[in-house]
Design an enzyme around this catalytic site. Sequence first.
Site, mmCIF file in Angstrom:
data_model
loop_
_atom_site.group_PDB
_atom_site.id
_atom_site.type_symbol
_atom_site.label_atom_id
_atom_site.label_comp_id
_atom_site.label_asym_id
_atom_site.label_seq_id
_atom_site.Cartn_x
_atom_site.Cartn_y
_atom_site.Cartn_z
ATOM 1 N N CYS A 53 61.057 26.120 -8.802
ATOM 2 C CA CYS A 53 62.069 26.612 -7.766
ATOM 3 C C CYS A 53 63.443 26.127 -8.124
ATOM 4 C CB CYS A 53 61.532 26.147 -6.369
ATOM 5 S SG CYS A 53 62.719 26.474 -5.152
ATOM 6 N N CYS A 57 64.961 19.735 -3.220
ATOM 7 C CA CYS A 57 64.421 19.009 -2.171
ATOM 8 C C CYS A 57 63.685 17.894 -2.940
ATOM 9 C CB CYS A 57 63.522 20.090 -1.397
ATOM 10 S SG CYS A 57 64.062 21.547 -0.994
ATOM 11 N N CYS A 60 59.656 17.669 -3.240
ATOM 12 C CA CYS A 60 58.985 18.719 -3.608
ATOM 13 C C CYS A 60 58.464 18.829 -5.130
ATOM 14 C CB CYS A 60 59.479 19.936 -3.207
ATOM 15 S SG CYS A 60 58.712 21.433 -3.644
ATOM 16 N N CYS A 97 48.461 31.390 5.609
ATOM 17 C CA CYS A 97 49.673 30.966 5.246
ATOM 18 C C CYS A 97 50.169 31.114 3.671
ATOM 19 C CB CYS A 97 50.201 29.750 5.859
ATOM 20 S SG CYS A 97 51.826 29.481 5.436
ATOM 21 N N CYS A 129 50.943 34.148 8.006
ATOM 22 C CA CYS A 129 52.136 33.454 8.205
ATOM 23 C C CYS A 129 52.690 33.325 6.765
ATOM 24 C CB CYS A 129 51.850 32.173 8.609
ATOM 25 S SG CYS A 129 53.291 30.772 8.771
ATOM 26 N N CYS A 189 57.491 28.963 12.718
ATOM 27 C CA CYS A 189 56.622 27.810 12.682
ATOM 28 C C CYS A 189 57.735 27.051 12.026
ATOM 29 C CB CYS A 189 55.544 28.166 11.926
ATOM 30 S SG CYS A 189 54.643 26.839 11.013
ATOM 31 N N ARG A 261 50.961 20.848 14.496
ATOM 32 C CA ARG A 261 49.982 20.926 13.316
ATOM 33 C C ARG A 261 50.241 19.673 12.355
ATOM 34 N NH1 ARG A 261 51.411 25.634 11.035
ATOM 35 N NH2 ARG A 261 50.129 26.499 12.808
HETATM 36 N N1 SAM Z 1 60.452 27.228 -0.803
HETATM 37 C C1 SAM Z 1 59.956 27.605 0.736
HETATM 38 C C2 SAM Z 1 60.987 26.596 1.594
HETATM 39 O O1 SAM Z 1 61.289 25.475 1.007
HETATM 40 O O2 SAM Z 1 61.329 26.766 2.533
HETATM 41 C C3 SAM Z 1 58.866 27.723 1.119
HETATM 42 C C4 SAM Z 1 57.722 26.640 0.433
HETATM 43 S S1 SAM Z 1 58.128 24.976 0.571
HETATM 44 C C5 SAM Z 1 56.815 24.026 -0.330
HETATM 45 C C6 SAM Z 1 57.501 24.541 2.427
HETATM 46 C C7 SAM Z 1 57.289 23.269 2.858
HETATM 47 O O3 SAM Z 1 56.526 22.511 2.319
HETATM 48 C C8 SAM Z 1 58.727 22.565 2.906
HETATM 49 O O4 SAM Z 1 59.789 22.808 3.682
HETATM 50 C C9 SAM Z 1 58.284 21.126 3.328
HETATM 51 O O5 SAM Z 1 58.224 20.680 4.517
HETATM 52 C C10 SAM Z 1 56.910 21.042 2.852
HETATM 53 N N2 SAM Z 1 56.859 20.236 1.522
HETATM 54 C C11 SAM Z 1 56.814 20.411 0.398
HETATM 55 N N3 SAM Z 1 56.591 19.264 -0.471
HETATM 56 C C12 SAM Z 1 55.901 18.300 0.451
HETATM 57 C C13 SAM Z 1 55.603 17.012 0.156
HETATM 58 N N4 SAM Z 1 55.368 16.551 -0.965
HETATM 59 N N5 SAM Z 1 55.152 16.477 1.187
HETATM 60 C C14 SAM Z 1 54.905 16.899 2.490
HETATM 61 N N6 SAM Z 1 55.700 18.283 2.568
HETATM 62 C C15 SAM Z 1 55.702 19.034 1.695
HETATM 63 C C1 DTB Z 2 54.098 23.047 6.293
HETATM 64 O O1 DTB Z 2 54.649 22.352 7.243
HETATM 65 N N1 DTB Z 2 53.495 22.036 5.387
HETATM 66 C C2 DTB Z 2 52.599 23.086 4.278
HETATM 67 C C3 DTB Z 2 53.297 24.377 4.751
HETATM 68 N N2 DTB Z 2 53.994 24.123 5.930
HETATM 69 C C4 DTB Z 2 53.772 25.326 3.775
HETATM 70 C C5 DTB Z 2 53.050 22.598 2.947
HETATM 71 C C6 DTB Z 2 52.768 20.872 2.624
HETATM 72 C C7 DTB Z 2 53.078 21.160 0.956
HETATM 73 C C8 DTB Z 2 52.563 19.872 0.716
HETATM 74 C C9 DTB Z 2 52.641 19.477 -0.576
HETATM 75 C C10 DTB Z 2 52.178 20.517 -1.636
HETATM 76 O O2 DTB Z 2 50.905 20.610 -1.497
HETATM 77 O O3 DTB Z 2 52.822 21.102 -2.624
HETATM 78 FE FE1 SF4 Z 3 61.838 25.004 -3.383
HETATM 79 FE FE2 SF4 Z 3 60.050 23.234 -2.708
HETATM 80 FE FE3 SF4 Z 3 62.464 23.143 -1.711
HETATM 81 FE FE4 SF4 Z 3 60.717 25.100 -1.035
HETATM 82 S S1 SF4 Z 3 60.611 22.770 -0.719
HETATM 83 S S2 SF4 Z 3 62.782 25.272 -1.488
HETATM 84 S S3 SF4 Z 3 59.527 25.072 -3.161
HETATM 85 S S4 SF4 Z 3 61.990 22.931 -4.055
#
Ligand code: SAM
Ligand code: DTB
Ligand code: SF4
Length: 330
Positions: A53, A57, A60, A97, A129, A189, A261
Amino acid sequence: METRNDWTRAEVEEIFNMPVLDLIYRAATVHRQYHQANEVQVCTLLSIKTGGCPEDCAYCPQAARYNTDVDHEALLQVDEVLTKASIAKMNGATRFCMGAAWRNVKDNKQFDRVIEMVHGVNSIGMEVCCTLGMLTEEQAQRLKNAGLYAYNHNLDTSEEHYGEIITTRTYDDRLNTLKNVQKSGLSVCSGGIIGLGETDQDRISMLLTLSTLSRHPESVPVNALVRVKGTPLENQERVSIWEMLRMIATARILMPGSQVRLSAGREEMSVTEQAFCFMAGASSIFAGEKLLTTPNPDVDQDRMMFQLLGLHPRAAFKGQENEMAAGKFV
Ligand code: SAM
Ligand code: DTB
Ligand code: SF4
């Protein structure tokens, strides 16, 4: 029953700072007025496009710029996704989802494939979702027409703290996508993550923003940061159960009709701690041994927890039966 969209910061602050057992008691009371407290919505996540990506973030593991153990994977094929959805359904999930590590949706062949996935998962009778990043109103409408039920787009943290966590997009970009989703008639959501180095004031700010949207999100994920090696936040302190309970209980009181959730973070929680979260108003979980890229309790562990606590999975499309009968979802 009525819900309020005119909460003030002072009110949210007062609720958030109540003695924790009083807070849980109040949230549990509200939970029982609006929901069947023994019913838990079971959602399953699938990463349909993993890693690589372009966003930054800080939490992430899928951001290309951090050196994590996540391998990049191309967009899955439709039949692989449908097989996974059927397995999730057999395991009691009613919402499926699909997540993609994209900054935003582009009008290309990949989006056409996601549309097919949405159509297919909807056809097996699950609430579908997606979480695909930023979205235009037209794209939201196309997803809705294909049978999408909800779109996940988290605010993640407060507006004040946002710049410390993400610099490649703004809070307003986030809010704008939520507006596009809402306009298309999809369920929203949206929630956030705690443990990103934010203060209580930041948590209060985020809850205030969510609970004063023109309509409350249909579901509000509360994630505890999963600390992943290679990300800038890998050395953050672990979120305590008390912090999680305060977030869940306050969200429940402010947005009584929403699904709150208990999201990322269950892997590190005991059954007793999770039980406390259900008591505090959590009405939904992500189930299945993986979230997107990180571990989650396995299906058998959750089955045992449900049995022990007398919980049962909520039916799909509950409260939407008329639309279902009209053939809208199947
Ligand atoms: N890329 C899209 C976005 O950011 O909207 C969708 C996928 S992103 C992985 C979805 C959500 O996963 C993020 O908004 C964040 O809230 C959650 N997320 C990602 N990494 C995480 C982590 N290490 N711990 C908890 N939540 C995480
Ligand atoms: C949300 O609030 N949490 C989920 C889902 N919506 C997409 C994602 C959590 C991701 C945790 C880190 C991972 O597994 O990569
Ligand atoms: Fe990309 Fe992760 Fe940020 Fe979603 S949360 S925009 S997958 S870096």
